[in-house]
Design an enzyme around this catalytic site. Structure first.
Site, PDB file in Angstrom:
ATOM      1  CG  HIS B  86      -0.366   0.017   2.539  1.00  0.00           C
ATOM      2  ND1 HIS B  86      -0.124   1.185   3.225  1.00  0.00           N
ATOM      3  CD2 HIS B  86       0.053  -0.990   3.335  1.00  0.00           C
ATOM      4  CE1 HIS B  86       0.399   0.888   4.407  1.00  0.00           C
ATOM      5  NE2 HIS B  86       0.527  -0.418   4.505  1.00  0.00           N
ATOM      6  CG  ASP B  88      -2.940   3.913   2.485  1.00  0.00           C
ATOM      7  OD1 ASP B  88      -2.371   2.851   2.132  1.00  0.00           O
ATOM      8  OD2 ASP B  88      -3.866   3.949   3.319  1.00  0.00           O
ATOM      9  CG  ASP B 119       2.685   0.773   7.941  1.00  0.00           C
ATOM     10  OD1 ASP B 119       2.192   0.247   6.940  1.00  0.00           O
ATOM     11  OD2 ASP B 119       2.010   1.094   8.948  1.00  0.00           O
ATOM     12  CD  GLU B 152      -2.772  -1.600   5.780  1.00  0.00           C
ATOM     13  OE1 GLU B 152      -2.829  -2.596   6.527  1.00  0.00           O
ATOM     14  OE2 GLU B 152      -2.328  -0.500   6.166  1.00  0.00           O
ATOM     15  CD  GLU B 153      -1.513   2.491   7.521  1.00  0.00           C
ATOM     16  OE1 GLU B 153      -2.213   2.106   8.475  1.00  0.00           O
ATOM     17  OE2 GLU B 153      -0.320   2.132   7.366  1.00  0.00           O
ATOM     18  CG  ASP B 179       2.143  -3.596   5.530  1.00  0.00           C
ATOM     19  OD1 ASP B 179       2.925  -2.733   5.979  1.00  0.00           O
ATOM     20  OD2 ASP B 179       0.901  -3.440   5.478  1.00  0.00           O
ATOM     21  CG  HIS B 426       0.358   2.907  12.863  1.00  0.00           C
ATOM     22  ND1 HIS B 426      -0.904   2.364  13.015  1.00  0.00           N
ATOM     23  CD2 HIS B 426       0.826   2.440  11.684  1.00  0.00           C
ATOM     24  CE1 HIS B 426      -1.166   1.586  11.964  1.00  0.00           C
ATOM     25  NE2 HIS B 426      -0.132   1.627  11.152  1.00  0.00           N
TER      26      HIS B 426
END
Lengths: 457, 457
Positions: B86, B88, B119, B152-153, B179, B426
């Site tokens: 991903h 994003d 990520d 994805e997020e 991931d 994150h």
């Protein structure tokens, strides 16, 4: 009193325009970004006092925002009234809930909507205009002093220092404050007591950084969860405050006092409907009037932690914070309660988080005498202008200055508030009824008249 | 494999520069204000795939952000690998905690600091470059397809629809995803399972407007206090999740499985020191590795209500909100858990507040087979490039797509992650080690090689 009504009628629009001008200053003392606006507001208030005929008007600097002082001393033999008010206001947010901009006063069905309309610009400015009225009509019956501060909404931190340093200048026989509410326009009342305040900010820290809730979730204490557990434990199942020693100094009201307080008109269904709640909540064993006026309370004023933006973020936050304040009743001490809270909150902090506690500001609770010359003068003035005697009530709010005055200057206070509980103080769409504004300008000269007369006897 | 090392040595700086270019796009899918940046990122990824020699590259529109598809089909007789990733990223806030800007990649002692570094930009781009490597050195041993999404997020809401509609185009023998994390650079590992996710937002409403805490405090339920009490009740005294039926579908690991999982190197003191906590927290009766990998969890990802600005505001808030997510283990269902949470949260809501519950997104837990050709190919590839066989682990995170693939396309997934738990996914200062980036580009061609070989047998 014809000269009063005549003056108000002759100046109706101007009296309103001047208040609107004052309300346009965004004098938010809690937020540094409004610093210049707050300072400009002080200059405006000083200018207006001068225009009305006050002498020795001064914008007195403090370590924080300045205090505006002004006076008119007509005769040392006459009694002196010290008028207190504040030109700072609460923050306007949440902005999106205002129907019209908070700093652009707007009239809707007879009400002025603006931040500070009631608390306290609309109310202290009535005193400035009542003073102008007495000067113009040559009816000022006593000496009058004004002290309008700019830090009431952040705890009046520098006022105490100013008062200590200016005891001679502030000498007076009574302090007169309009920063409280009446029951309604039909049911005037006079507040005979105020709650004290202890305001604290807490920060709970878990991990040293925000974490991925998938990678670390379940293995590390989440500070938001822990803060929630700590806050949840502050009230017991009967909604008593569960801080050891919290109620030790509370003097319970006598059955007679409780009975008297509960005489005030109160309709639970109307109260609930106004707030849009199905059920009320509160300390077991007390009525709503007692809970808000005569009992100490603990409220979460704000809470935040983690991701609060749009959408979903799977984070395990590093910190969670809360602003928590307690309202205190007579004989409780703000410092002592702050200390009790701090000790208790630290004692319930589990080992896997760290807690930091920062006291914001406090204020002592007060009871004002109902047998004084000043209180009787206030009763007579209201009875004459409203055609009805005021009901004595206990206020839930806090005005730290009242206790300060008593301690530093030995002067009692009369709380002549013309606001309404429904004025949305500290809320979006704060308002003040035009009727109340004029009614205040009409009533205040009567207070000065009767205070002078009764003092002479 | 000399040609691999030669390619990497010859292109070292360019491989890094291209990743930096990708990392400069602030492709935050959760926040609408980054919409254009997310769309531009998709175009950039498509451009790169084309440059590397992929055919039929397409930026496929969806109801949300587009999915980038590309392929190289060399021989229908050869197996096909579908690479998922991903483009994003998570929101960067809290910004003030970043040492360097999140979207300006910066290298400090061998690590690339930027949002998305690990990520998943840094990890999926290894596949793009490994593909280029195989094309340039003419060593692509099988068919390859790329599907790089942009949601994805935020829950991959439109991916399922795309997959259903493109079953033929996506036909493959295995899904390859980078991931996830390895234990460490010295201790490579392969994840054999992922937790599912149920993400919910709750809103507790008390009075219909913010109130003055002095005037109404003690008489009306404070939604922040009530939300705190509700959240506090979601874990029992042993930190089990107190939602009726929550554990019903959990399949407990056998003693042998628990023993195997706990073989992974783990030093509690180092773990605590890295997080800066004095004590760990978690479900009673389980080790940290079990808590984060094999047990379901419930975390508050965000909480807010009332005044959260500077200074003190004595408000009794109208609303309080929280974002709460649960990680699920194999055999739990995201929809069922969301329903159980919703029912339970409504059931514990007291009558003096209203509660509104909004599910954000979910994902199903998965276990990947360890006896498949693909898994063995991954083991061989890692053993060769790291000089050490990988340890099988259970991941705590969630990649909803894995279960979706199994359900819709009937394909198993291999999770070949090169990140580290300490990469601050994150969190502020997300990073990815340059070593791991090159190591991935070195290892992935080996996976394709062995997957083709083992499949042929």
């Amino acid at each position: 009193m014809d000269h009063i009504k005549q003056f108000i009628d002759a100046n109706k629009q101007r009296l309103l325009d001047e208040l609107f001008e004052l309300l346009r200053f965004p004098s938010v003392s809690a937020d540094p970004k409004y610093k210049d606006d707050v300072l400009n507001t002080a200059q405006y208030v000083a200018k207006k006092l001068r225009e009305c005929g006050a002498d020795n008007v001064e914008v007195c600097p403090t370590a924080g925002y300045p205090i505006v002082y002004g006076e008119k001393l007509i005769d040392p033999a006459k009694p002196t009234v010290l008028v207190y008010g504040h030109y700072d206001v609460q923050p306007p947010d949440p902005l999106e809930l205002w129907h019209t901009p908070p700093f652009e006063p707007t009239v809707r069905d007879g009400k002025i909507f603006a931040r500070g309309a009631c608390d306290d610009k609309g109310q202290f400015y009535m005193h400035v205009k009542a003073f102008e009225l007495m000067m113009q009509t040559d009816t000022l019956p006593c000496n009058i002093k004004f002290m309008i501060e700019g830090e009431e909404e952040v705890g009046s931190n520098n006022l105490g220092i100013f008062v200590k340093a200016n005891k001679e200048r502030l000498k007076a026989d009574v302090v007169l404050i309009s920063d409280t509410s009446m029951i309604s326009m039909e049911t005037p009342s006079l507040e005979t007591g105020l709650r004290g305040l202890s305001y604290i900010e807490v920060e709970v820290t878990g991990p040293n950084r925000d974490l991925h809730s998938g990678v670390y979730g379940g293995a590390v204490a989440n500070p938001a969860t822990i803060l929630a557990k700590m806050i949840a434990s502050l009230h017991d199942e009967n909604n008593h405050i569960a801080i050891p020693g919290f109620y030790d100094d509370v003097i319970n009201l006598t059955d007679a006092e409780r009975k008297a307080i509960n005489q005030a008109p109160y309709n639970e269904q109307e109260y609930k409907d106004d707030l849009g709640v199905n059920e009320l909540w509160g300390e077991k064993g007390y009525s709503t009037i007692e809970r808000t006026g005569t009992r100490p309370t603990l409220e979460v004023n704000g809470i935040w932690g983690g991701y609060i933006g749009e959408g979903a973020k799977t984070v395990l936050p590093s910190k969670a914070n809360a602003k928590i304040s307690m309202r205190l009743v007579p004989n409780q001490s703000s410092d002592k309660i702050t200390e009790l809270f701090t000790k208790h909150f630290e004692s319930i902090a589990p080992p896997y988080i760290k807690v930091k506690i920062t006291p914001h500001h406090g204020g002592e609770p007060v009871v004002t005498p109902t047998d004084s010359v000043a209180f009787r003068a206030a009763e007579k003035a209201i009875t004459e202008s409203f055609g009805k005697a005021p009901i004595p009530t206990r206020g839930g709010g806090s005005i730290p200055i009242v206790a300060l005055f008593e301690a530093e200057l030995g002067i009692k206070t009369v709380l002549m508030g013309f606001g309404l509980d429904s004025d949305n103080l500290h809320s979006p769409n704060e308002k003040y009824d035009i009727f109340n504004y004029y009614k205040g300008i009409e009533t205040l000269p009567l207070f000065h008249k009767y205070f002078a007369e009764l003092s002479a006897k």
